[in-house]
Design an enzyme around this catalytic site. Sequence first.
Site, PDB file in Angstrom:
ATOM      1  N   GLY A 129      19.088  59.800  54.731  1.00 41.71           N
ATOM      2  CA  GLY A 129      19.870  60.158  53.540  1.00 41.71           C
ATOM      3  C   GLY A 129      21.140  60.881  53.944  1.00 41.71           C
ATOM      4  O   GLY A 129      21.554  60.839  55.105  1.00 41.71           O
ATOM      5  N   GLU A 181      36.763  35.733  46.620  1.00 43.90           N
ATOM      6  CA  GLU A 181      35.474  36.156  47.170  1.00 43.90           C
ATOM      7  C   GLU A 181      34.321  35.316  46.585  1.00 43.90           C
ATOM      8  O   GLU A 181      33.407  34.919  47.308  1.00 43.90           O
ATOM      9  CB  GLU A 181      35.271  37.656  46.908  1.00 43.90           C
ATOM     10  CG  GLU A 181      33.929  38.225  47.324  1.00 43.90           C
ATOM     11  CD  GLU A 181      33.614  38.090  48.816  1.00 43.90           C
ATOM     12  OE1 GLU A 181      34.487  37.697  49.596  1.00 43.90           O
ATOM     13  OE2 GLU A 181      32.456  38.334  49.181  1.00 43.90           O
ATOM     14  N   HIS A 232      50.763  24.851  38.869  1.00 47.50           N
ATOM     15  CA  HIS A 232      51.646  24.413  39.962  1.00 47.50           C
ATOM     16  C   HIS A 232      50.915  23.487  40.932  1.00 47.50           C
ATOM     17  O   HIS A 232      51.347  23.321  42.068  1.00 47.50           O
ATOM     18  CB  HIS A 232      52.206  25.636  40.690  1.00 47.50           C
ATOM     19  CG  HIS A 232      52.985  26.531  39.771  1.00 47.50           C
ATOM     20  ND1 HIS A 232      54.259  26.223  39.354  1.00 47.50           N
ATOM     21  CD2 HIS A 232      52.644  27.683  39.149  1.00 47.50           C
ATOM     22  CE1 HIS A 232      54.681  27.170  38.518  1.00 47.50           C
ATOM     23  NE2 HIS A 232      53.717  28.057  38.379  1.00 47.50           N
TER      24      HIS A 232
END
Length: 609
Positions: free
Chosen positions: A101, A482, A505
């Site tokens: 931890g 991603e 485009h």
Amino acid sequence: MCGIVGYIGEKNAVDIVLDGLKKLEYRGYDSSGIAVVKDGQLQIRRSVGKLKNLEENIEKKHLKANISIGHTRWATHGKPSEENAHPHTDPTKSIVIVHNGIIENYAELKSGLEKEGKEFKSETDSEVIAHLIKKHYKNNLLFAVQETLKEIKGSYALGVICKDEPDKIICARQDAPLIVGIGEGENFLASDIPALLSYTRDMIFLENGDIAELTANKITITDIENNVKKREVKNIKWDCVQAEKEGYKHFMLKEIHEQPRTIEDTFRGRIYPDEGRVYLEEVKLSKEDIKNISNVYIVACGTSYHSGLVSKFLFENFAKMHTEVDIASEFRYREPILNDRILVIVISQSGETADTLAALRLAKSKGCITLAVCNIVGSSMSREADHVLYTHCGPEICVASTKAFTGQIAALYMLALDWACRKESLSKEELKKYLKELWEVPVKVGNFLKQAESVHEVAKKFAHKRDFLYLGRNVNYPVALEGALKLKEISYIHAEGYAAGEMKHGPIALIDDDMPVVAIAVKSRVYKKIISNIEEAKARGGTIILIASESDKTALDKGDNVIYVPDCDEFISPILSVIPLQLLSYYVAVMLGCDVDQPRNLAKSVTVE
Ligand code: M6R
């Protein structure tokens, strides 16, 4: 992240603890150690590297005991080394601890103890726990641990033994998993189920605030105020492989579901929303140094590059710093204009990616200030950069990166806010507002993950498609990239991420009624713009999978399939909007029978050019 195992009973505790630690090796670690009480003395052995080094160090045949705690360390504070490996003791060597931890207030606790003349042997946050337990120890180990935990802020799974009470192990849990295993005339302790499955299937999952005292024949659970707690004993049916993945089918799914915790761990001890304060101990740039930076270059590969693209928005919007983002393999082979007023930030989960490392070295050779954002403490980049900012995501085992992406954005978000405040481009009140928003992110991610099944339903409809288009704008454009990368790498489906405004485009020619279009249209300054782009795609027959904000009551009119994510500030939204895309790619890959955790042709860490 780290592994903990403990044993008390008639058998040789050293064998059992070592065996348990081996069962946790799959999680990754950089060093290990073990402690026993033998003939009234503590004996501790620690080694860097693989467990076989520890075994040799132990001279196993000669070290026998009926009580032991052991640890495999995955560094967060302090590099991997024998001094930093657990267990840690107090200076008189009567108390010994293993800890998993992050102790948020360790720096102030440590300086207080140092003023009292206590010497520290490691750079870890954990060592303060052993010192404090000793300080409170008056022939009652349980009481000393309870008093210590009153002073500690942060997360812990803790195992403690004391040379003067060799008949017990004390263990405690707060925001880090810890399990007690029940045997006959013996009891066990572990951070993860696989460590204990060869010995017992009866286990108690300690809850936050629980402190357990284990003797060979008894388990007593109390809280910090010594109130006794009753906990259910669960019989675990999993086999070892299922247990390693905590019951998830793949590491990828486990890692996706870990994100509420890994994001919180990355914030832990670093942001204080009520005070409007960010504390990034490792980044030692002064206010003047920051003001003197003319440009920021962010350099990375793959998923880390995408988190860099998100971070550009954060540095420009909050800290008002001109920021460019580059793919590492491109950066190093062009002639970037670099000098000592330029900050180069490299982002890398592993800290070892060859192109990113080469880019870092190039930047250093040109006199730039360098900062590495890494997940692995002690990795090449973290050692070579002038400054390092760690994500605290724990080992990422699946080749496809998920929790590292959200951890990197979380880390860079804190940095951008901190610098914005120091450059006075953000007021204290604004800082508080954004920090509060950040603090809520882990809960929001957790809430979204509860409805992961809704993404599964969408995946079922589209798994047979061979091409996908992902659209996003502004801070969610990198999320589109991603999402497409995730789908490509684990399901081998062709997917393209595009800035939605660029569609007309060229790529719009691709759209027909066989082309799913995943559009990220959460509430933001460009919401209306992306909705227009979605309409253009729909008009060409595209089927829309819409990632929308929960409060968007009109989303259903726009998307054929809508996945709602919790509302949040637009600059934080990538952390939330990427989660359904991670899940979508996961479910599609599973349906296609792909090897999700080890996709073909890919390596976790690309250490060659
Ligand atoms: O360890 P790094 O973050 O430097 O790795 C960079 C890329 O190799 C990595 O993100 C890769 O793209 C992942 N497979 C993506 O899921």
